[in-house]
Design an enzyme around this catalytic site. Structure first.
Site, PDB file in Angstrom:
ATOM      1  N   SER A  84      45.872  -6.594-147.502  1.00 48.45           N
ATOM      2  CA  SER A  84      45.504  -7.145-146.203  1.00 48.45           C
ATOM      3  C   SER A  84      46.451  -8.291-145.880  1.00 48.45           C
ATOM      4  CB  SER A  84      44.060  -7.675-146.240  1.00 48.45           C
ATOM      5  OG  SER A  84      43.761  -8.448-145.092  1.00 48.45           O
TER       6      SER A  84
ATOM      7  N   TYR B 241      37.282 -13.694-149.356  1.00 50.34           N
ATOM      8  CA  TYR B 241      38.066 -12.488-149.107  1.00 50.34           C
ATOM      9  C   TYR B 241      39.556 -12.769-149.256  1.00 50.34           C
ATOM     10  CZ  TYR B 241      39.789  -8.332-146.632  1.00 50.34           C
ATOM     11  OH  TYR B 241      40.445  -7.173-146.288  1.00 50.34           O
TER      12      TYR B 241
END
Length: 259
Positions: free
Chosen positions: A144, A157
């Site tokens: 990501s 995250y």
């Protein structure tokens, strides 16, 4: 010049984790259409079995295998089914919560680390000998843009995705010279049915606000297309890192919204 050798049957087997929905499911469909026999893994047995049936009905090859990537014993057992594997797409992961560091839930942080990082580690360790045995292996890690820049409310995250990025980068250094490529695909804003909904515990309003005013966020198919392109490059071509965002997103915190 002699023609290139035809790819081995083993090199045409692609294992996709987190294949029950979103990017994983889209990647499985596209790799199957590209000629790979896809092995679909995810915790939700009904989802991967339905997807395997869909892919088979389209005339392609697919096998469903329910699997929790954080269960090392189960992962090792899964790996015994193969003598060689051509492609591993480490896609299983996800985000939980958007609380600041001061009040974040340690259980959420732990679950994100176990799924995004240890899940990737488990599958990679279990299948690396099989990928090398194929003579032309490819490991894809779907990370990501959170692995490169932080943002408020994303601490857990972001930490997990930074770790996943470093795992990938280190692995590439350590196995250079072996017949296995290590590819990292880092998507930005992707709108799928479940990512934001899962992050916000099923709160539809909060999930919808993530994409509010963004005309064209990335779709799961956009990312799957990028993954499939990277996998199908000639064997000597390694896509070390490919960051893909929608045009409306300049960074994790700079997004153009209409209205």
């Amino acid at each position: 010049m002699a023609p290139a050798a035809a790819p081995s049957a083993a090199s045409r087997i692609a294992v996709v984790t987190g294949a029950s929905s979103g990017i994983g499911a889209a990647t499985a469909r596209q790799l199957a259409a590209a000629g790979y026999r896809v092995v679909l893994t995810a915790r939700r047995k009904d989802r991967v079995e339905a997807l395997a049936e869909e892919i088979q009905a389209a005339g392609h090859k697919a096998t469903a295998y329910p699997l929790d990537v954080t269960d090392r014993e189960a992962v090792d057992e899964f790996a015994t089914a193969f003598k060689a594997v051509g492609v591993l797409v480490n896609n299983a992961g996800g985000a939980l919560g958007a609380d600041p560091v001061a009040t974040g839930d340690p259980d959420d942080w732990r679950r994100m680390y176990e799924t995004n990082v240890l899940g990737t580690l488990n599958l990679t360790q279990a299948l690396l000998p099989k990928l090398e045995a194929s003579g032309d292996g490819t490991i894809v890690v779907v990370s990501s843009t959170a692995g490169f820049a932080t943002y408020e409310g994303g601490g857990g995250y972001v930490a997990a995705k930074h770790a996943e990025h470093v795992l990938t980068e280190t692995l590439r250094l350590e196995i250079v010279g072996r017949p296995v490529r290590v590819v990292e695909i880092a998507p930005g804003m992707v709108k799928t049915d479940e990512f934001a909904l899962t992050r916000f515990g099923g709160d539809q309003d909060k999930a919808a606000r993530v994409y509010q005013g963004v005309t064209d966020p990335l779709s799961a198919d956009d990312v799957a297309d990028t993954i499939t392109w990277a996998v199908t490059r000639p064997a000597h071509v390694n896509i070390d890192l490919l960051v893909v965002r929608p045009r409306a997103q300049a960074s994790n915190t700079k997004v153009h919204r209409e209205g």
